[in-house]
Design a protein around this motif. Structure first.
Motif, short mmCIF file in Angstrom:
data_model
loop_
_atom_site.label_atom_id
_atom_site.label_comp_id
_atom_site.label_asym_id
_atom_site.label_seq_id
_atom_site.Cartn_x
_atom_site.Cartn_y
_atom_site.Cartn_z
N ALA A 61 0.78 -1.22 -0.06
CA ALA A 61 -0.10 0.00 0.08
C ALA A 61 0.83 1.36 -0.04
O ALA A 61 0.35 2.20 -0.77
N LEU A 62 1.92 1.33 0.63
CA LEU A 62 2.86 2.37 0.80
C LEU A 62 3.88 2.62 -0.52
O LEU A 62 3.73 3.62 -1.12
N ASP A 63 4.03 1.29 -1.24
CA ASP A 63 4.60 1.34 -2.51
C ASP A 63 3.57 1.96 -3.44
O ASP A 63 4.07 2.82 -4.68
N ASP A 64 2.14 1.71 -3.67
CA ASP A 64 1.18 2.43 -4.32
C ASP A 64 1.19 3.80 -4.18
O ASP A 64 0.85 4.46 -5.35
N ARG A 65 1.70 4.23 -2.96
CA ARG A 65 1.54 5.85 -2.86
C ARG A 65 3.10 6.36 -3.26
O ARG A 65 3.20 7.88 -2.85
N GLY A 66 3.84 5.47 -3.67
CA GLY A 66 5.02 6.20 -4.37
C GLY A 66 6.09 6.14 -3.27
O GLY A 66 7.46 6.99 -3.69
N ALA A 67 6.07 5.62 -2.38
CA ALA A 67 7.11 5.68 -1.19
C ALA A 67 8.24 4.59 -1.85
O ALA A 67 7.98 3.57 -2.70
N ARG A 68 9.51 4.68 -1.34
CA ARG A 68 10.61 3.70 -1.55
C ARG A 68 10.65 2.92 -0.34
O ARG A 68 11.08 3.28 0.73
N VAL A 69 10.03 1.59 -0.42
CA VAL A 69 9.63 0.84 0.88
C VAL A 69 10.62 -0.47 1.07
O VAL A 69 11.05 -0.97 0.18
N SER A 70 11.19 -0.47 2.31
CA SER A 70 11.94 -1.55 2.86
C SER A 70 10.73 -2.17 3.83
O SER A 70 10.00 -1.37 4.47
N GLY A 71 10.71 -3.54 4.08
CA GLY A 71 10.04 -4.11 4.83
C GLY A 71 10.97 -5.33 5.86
O GLY A 71 11.68 -5.80 5.15
N ILE A 72 10.60 -5.25 7.07
CA ILE A 72 11.36 -6.41 7.76
C ILE A 72 10.36 -6.82 8.64
O ILE A 72 9.52 -6.39 9.29
#
Length: 236
Positions: A61-72
């Motif tokens: 969902a954050l990726d859809d908003r244009g963020a550069r996302v890392s997840g852990i």
């Protein structure tokens, strides 16, 4: 067994299938959370860490908003499911297996850290918040939600949600790990983070499948969301 985090690995192969009701509940929480969080930050082009990402609902969902996302997340099989789904969707999300008490990221690497359905599960809250502070850039924002600690919250999240309605598997939560807002504000301050606004989170309706939908509520008695910020002039 309470605070059973193995359940995230147990359902990893079905995380994105919509076949498991409690997993759909976690997915349904994302729009309600973001309806409030979107008002706190412009995600576009921000480096964002999804701390406790599980199979990737919030991260995508954050990726859809244009963020550069890392997840852990500590659940390795859930991380595998997140990576596979991201690849299938053509998403450039950087997933890592790990814990909040020892984040494998450099100092001041993120504009924001998102941490939902996590703080009430960690082994060392103070250490997690210290790590959040460390990886945030000066002025960076911490957005979170957690569960209040009181008899009403225990009734709603354990007796009703786990034991009666089975919206979550039995043993998902340990009520001893729930966090009062006053306690969290104190812990944030100790970590060097400036607490912002807190607001409630809870059921707001039912969708066509008969699952609960969620959104902001005025009361923080059960679930609550909040923000905190690393001070702008803090470059240590």
């Amino acid at each position: 067994m309470r605070n059973n985090l193995a359940l995230y690995d147990d359902v990893a192969d079905q995380w994105w299938s919509d076949d498991i009701r409690w997993v759909r509940t976690l997915k349904n929480l994302v729009p309600g959370r973001l309806a409030w969080m979107d008002r706190q930050i412009d995600w576009r082009d921000r480096a964002v860490l999804d701390l406790g990402c599980a199979g990737g609902f919030m991260a995508e969902a954050l990726d859809d908003r244009g963020a550069r996302v890392s997840g852990i997340d500590p659940a390795a099989r859930a991380i595998d499911a997140a990576e596979q789904h991201a690849r299938a969707e053509g998403r450039a999300i950087d997933y890592t297996t790990g814990v909040g008490e020892a984040l494998p990221y450099p100092d001041q690497g993120f504009d924001a850290v998102v941490c939902v359905d996590v703080l009430e599960h960690v082994q060392d809250l103070d250490q997690v918040l210290a790590e959040v502070y460390r990886v945030l850039r000066p002025g960076g924002l911490f957005l979170f939600d957690t569960i209040n600690r009181n008899p009403l919250a225990r009734l709603a999240t354990i007796t009703i949600a786990e034991d009666i309605l089975r919206l979550l598997p039995r043993g998902t939560h340990d009520p001893a790990l729930f966090i009062k807002p006053t306690e969290l504000r104190t812990a944030l301050a100790v970590a060097g983070l400036e607490a912002g606004s807190f607001t409630g989170l809870g059921p707001r309706g039912i969708n066509r499948r008969g699952d609960l939908t969620f959104g902001r509520l005025p009361l923080t008695a059960i679930l609550y969301m909040g923000t905190a910020r690393r001070p702008v002039d803090d470059a240590d």
